[in-house]
Design a protein around this motif. Structure first.
Motif, PDB file in Angstrom:
ATOM      1  N   GLU A 114       0.796  -1.027   0.179  1.00 11.55           N
ATOM      2  CA  GLU A 114       0.074   0.166  -0.162  1.00 11.55           C
ATOM      3  C   GLU A 114       0.620   1.063  -0.472  1.00 11.55           C
ATOM      4  OE1 GLU A 114      -3.675   2.624  -0.019  1.00 11.55           O
ATOM      5  OE2 GLU A 114      -3.084   0.224  -0.634  1.00 11.55           O
ATOM      6  N   THR A 115       2.329   1.501   0.390  1.00 12.03           N
ATOM      7  CA  THR A 115       3.278   2.243   0.768  1.00 12.03           C
ATOM      8  C   THR A 115       3.087   2.862  -0.852  1.00 12.03           C
ATOM      9  OG1 THR A 115       4.981   0.945   0.793  1.00 12.03           O
ATOM     10  CG2 THR A 115       3.953   1.882   2.453  1.00 12.03           C
ATOM     11  N   LEU A 116       3.640   1.748  -1.660  1.00 14.91           N
ATOM     12  CA  LEU A 116       3.722   1.906  -3.735  1.00 14.91           C
ATOM     13  C   LEU A 116       2.131   2.744  -4.005  1.00 14.91           C
ATOM     14  CD1 LEU A 116       5.699  -0.762  -4.862  1.00 14.91           C
ATOM     15  CD2 LEU A 116       6.304   1.133  -4.168  1.00 14.91           C
ATOM     16  N   PHE A 117       1.347   2.482  -3.702  1.00 16.34           N
ATOM     17  CA  PHE A 117      -0.027   3.101  -4.241  1.00 16.34           C
ATOM     18  C   PHE A 117      -0.103   4.495  -3.243  1.00 16.34           C
ATOM     19  CE2 PHE A 117      -1.450  -1.729  -4.087  1.00 16.34           C
ATOM     20  CZ  PHE A 117      -1.446  -1.611  -5.527  1.00 16.34           C
ATOM     21  N   ALA A 118      -0.114   4.739  -2.578  1.00 21.35           N
ATOM     22  CA  ALA A 118       0.345   6.230  -1.489  1.00 21.35           C
ATOM     23  C   ALA A 118       1.408   6.867  -2.317  1.00 21.35           C
ATOM     24  CB  ALA A 118      -0.570   5.888  -0.204  1.00 21.35           C
ATOM     25  N   GLU A 119       2.129   5.974  -2.572  1.00 17.92           N
ATOM     26  CA  GLU A 119       3.444   7.407  -3.205  1.00 17.92           C
ATOM     27  C   GLU A 119       2.566   7.838  -4.776  1.00 17.92           C
ATOM     28  OE1 GLU A 119       7.618   6.612  -4.834  1.00 17.92           O
ATOM     29  OE2 GLU A 119       7.399   5.734  -2.944  1.00 17.92           O
ATOM     30  N   ILE A 125       1.570  11.438  -9.185  1.00 19.73           N
ATOM     31  CA  ILE A 125       0.031  12.063  -9.371  1.00 19.73           C
ATOM     32  C   ILE A 125       0.480  12.845  -9.183  1.00 19.73           C
ATOM     33  CG2 ILE A 125      -1.941  12.864  -9.760  1.00 19.73           C
ATOM     34  CD1 ILE A 125      -2.585   9.082  -9.701  1.00 19.73           C
ATOM     35  N   PRO A 126      -0.069  14.171  -8.781  1.00 17.68           N
ATOM     36  CA  PRO A 126       0.226  15.417  -8.368  1.00 17.68           C
ATOM     37  C   PRO A 126       1.551  15.995  -8.822  1.00 17.68           C
ATOM     38  CG  PRO A 126       0.001  15.235  -6.265  1.00 17.68           C
ATOM     39  CD  PRO A 126       0.013  13.466  -7.189  1.00 17.68           C
ATOM     40  N   GLN A 127       2.773  15.499  -8.742  1.00 17.66           N
ATOM     41  CA  GLN A 127       4.089  16.323  -9.269  1.00 17.66           C
ATOM     42  C   GLN A 127       3.597  15.895 -11.177  1.00 17.66           C
ATOM     43  OE1 GLN A 127       7.791  14.133  -9.126  1.00 17.66           O
ATOM     44  NE2 GLN A 127       8.091  13.950 -10.590  1.00 17.66           N
ATOM     45  N   LEU A 129       0.734  16.274 -12.894  1.00 16.99           N
ATOM     46  CA  LEU A 129      -0.479  17.257 -12.980  1.00 16.99           C
ATOM     47  C   LEU A 129       0.325  18.414 -12.594  1.00 16.99           C
ATOM     48  CD1 LEU A 129      -2.788  16.124 -10.801  1.00 16.99           C
ATOM     49  CD2 LEU A 129      -2.985  15.975 -13.442  1.00 16.99           C
ATOM     50  N   LYS A 130       1.297  19.019 -12.306  1.00 16.85           N
ATOM     51  CA  LYS A 130       2.055  20.451 -12.397  1.00 16.85           C
ATOM     52  C   LYS A 130       2.516  20.067 -12.864  1.00 16.85           C
ATOM     53  CE  LYS A 130       2.492  20.815  -6.934  1.00 16.85           C
ATOM     54  NZ  LYS A 130       3.676  21.299  -5.833  1.00 16.85           N
ATOM     55  N   ILE A 131       3.598  18.902 -14.143  1.00 17.29           N
ATOM     56  CA  ILE A 131       4.159  19.448 -14.921  1.00 17.29           C
ATOM     57  C   ILE A 131       3.232  19.503 -15.872  1.00 17.29           C
ATOM     58  CG2 ILE A 131       5.550  18.702 -16.768  1.00 17.29           C
ATOM     59  CD1 ILE A 131       6.457  16.720 -13.790  1.00 17.29           C
ATOM     60  N   PHE A 132       2.198  18.373 -16.325  1.00 15.78           N
ATOM     61  CA  PHE A 132       0.828  19.082 -17.385  1.00 15.78           C
ATOM     62  C   PHE A 132       0.703  20.523 -17.262  1.00 15.78           C
ATOM     63  CE2 PHE A 132       0.369  14.489 -17.105  1.00 15.78           C
ATOM     64  CZ  PHE A 132       1.458  14.241 -17.937  1.00 15.78           C
ATOM     65  N   GLU A 133       0.593  20.839 -15.777  1.00 15.83           N
ATOM     66  CA  GLU A 133      -0.181  22.345 -15.466  1.00 15.83           C
ATOM     67  C   GLU A 133       0.942  22.959 -16.925  1.00 15.83           C
ATOM     68  OE1 GLU A 133      -2.434  24.734 -12.637  1.00 15.83           O
ATOM     69  OE2 GLU A 133      -1.409  24.091 -11.824  1.00 15.83           O
ATOM     70  N   SER A 134       2.182  23.053 -16.353  1.00 18.80           N
ATOM     71  CA  SER A 134       3.208  24.454 -16.859  1.00 18.80           C
ATOM     72  C   SER A 134       3.435  23.972 -18.220  1.00 18.80           C
ATOM     73  CB  SER A 134       4.360  23.838 -16.419  1.00 18.80           C
ATOM     74  OG  SER A 134       5.128  22.277 -16.696  1.00 18.80           O
ATOM     75  N   PHE A 135       3.239  23.128 -19.592  1.00 17.39           N
ATOM     76  CA  PHE A 135       3.000  22.985 -20.172  1.00 17.39           C
ATOM     77  C   PHE A 135       2.173  23.554 -21.220  1.00 17.39           C
ATOM     78  CE2 PHE A 135       4.630  18.240 -20.640  1.00 17.39           C
ATOM     79  CZ  PHE A 135       6.681  18.970 -20.724  1.00 17.39           C
ATOM     80  N   LEU A 136       1.139  23.847 -20.542  1.00 19.75           N
ATOM     81  CA  LEU A 136      -0.523  24.162 -20.748  1.00 19.75           C
ATOM     82  C   LEU A 136      -0.452  25.916 -20.421  1.00 19.75           C
ATOM     83  CD1 LEU A 136      -3.672  22.244 -19.377  1.00 19.75           C
ATOM     84  CD2 LEU A 136      -2.985  22.092 -21.664  1.00 19.75           C
ATOM     85  N   ASN A 137       0.332  26.671 -19.680  1.00 13.26           N
ATOM     86  CA  ASN A 137       0.476  27.806 -18.353  1.00 13.26           C
ATOM     87  C   ASN A 137       1.626  28.234 -20.085  1.00 13.26           C
ATOM     88  OD1 ASN A 137      -1.306  27.376 -17.309  1.00 13.26           O
ATOM     89  ND2 ASN A 137       0.227  27.161 -14.993  1.00 13.26           N
ATOM     90  N   GLU A 138       2.564  27.832 -20.211  1.00  7.95           N
ATOM     91  CA  GLU A 138       3.550  27.940 -21.609  1.00  7.95           C
ATOM     92  C   GLU A 138       3.099  28.589 -22.277  1.00  7.95           C
ATOM     93  OE1 GLU A 138       7.121  25.984 -21.873  1.00  7.95           O
ATOM     94  OE2 GLU A 138       7.171  25.174 -20.087  1.00  7.95           O
ATOM     95  N   ASN A 139       1.989  28.077 -23.010  1.00  2.00           N
ATOM     96  CA  ASN A 139       0.614  28.375 -24.070  1.00  2.00           C
ATOM     97  C   ASN A 139       0.281  28.993 -23.796  1.00  2.00           C
ATOM     98  OD1 ASN A 139       0.203  28.311 -26.978  1.00  2.00           O
ATOM     99  ND2 ASN A 139      -0.401  26.237 -26.858  1.00  2.00           N
TER     100      ASN A 139
END
Length: 182
Positions: A114-119, A125-127, A129-139
């Motif tokens: 379960e610790t791998l699922f929690a990680e 996932i949050p990490q 999602l931030k990367i994808f958001e930065s791609f969107l914000n750059e355009n």
């Protein structure tokens, strides 16, 4: 127009992106779905012993992302410039990195630790999602690349990420709003 045949297992996986691209482009193709028990007999007949396989006018090609890139180019779903295509590849590569985290967490996690699922849920996932958001914000257009929503990176993101998140019950998304399932 060439004739297309896609061969893959009868589930989403690595063949789903090509199926999604065909559906979005509205291009007819033969969708050959293989049952698990058929695979040992067919494996030696497939390029590199792998699937998915795309046949174009009878010639076979393998590697899911190469197939997706080819189809996206054929159906005008790539960028307008080499720099736009570089960004598309960058987004697709980042998605593949997320898939690598998923594989570590779910597929290689034989003990169901379960610790791998929690990680995965709380860190990876949050990490990403931030990367994808930065791609969107750059355009300034609010899409990943140029002014085209219909690009390979968005389909890759939708297809693979939703499959990953579905499989660990973080979200439930049905692909029927994109295309009908057989």
């Amino acid at each position: 127009m060439p004739t297309y045949k896609l061969t893959y297992f009868d589930f989403h996986g690595r063949g789903e992106l090509a199926r999604l691209i065909f559906a979005i482009a509205g291009v007819p193709y033969e969708d050959e779905r293989i049952k698990q028990e058929q695979w040992p007999e067919l494996k030696s007949k497939m390029p590199n012993g792998q699937m998915p396989v795309l046949e174009v006018d009878g010639k076979m090609y393998s590697q899911s992302l190469a197939i997706a890139r080819y189809l996206a180019n054929e159906f005008n779903l790539m960028g307008n410039t080499n720099l736009e295509n570089l960004r598309i590849d960058e987004v697709c590569g980042t998605i593949q990195d997320l898939i690598g985290c998923y594989v570590k967490c779910v597929i290689r996690n034989k003990e169901k630790d379960e610790t791998l699922f929690a990680e995965f849920r709380e860190k990876d996932i949050p990490q990403y999602l931030k990367i994808f958001e930065s791609f969107l914000n750059e355009n300034e257009n609010g899409v990943f690349v140029g002014n085209k929503v219909r690009s390979l990176c968005i389909y890759t993101l939708v297809c693979y990420s939703c499959t990953v998140l579905n499989s660990i019950n973080l979200i439930r998304i049905q692909f029927s709003f994109y295309y009908p399932r057989p």
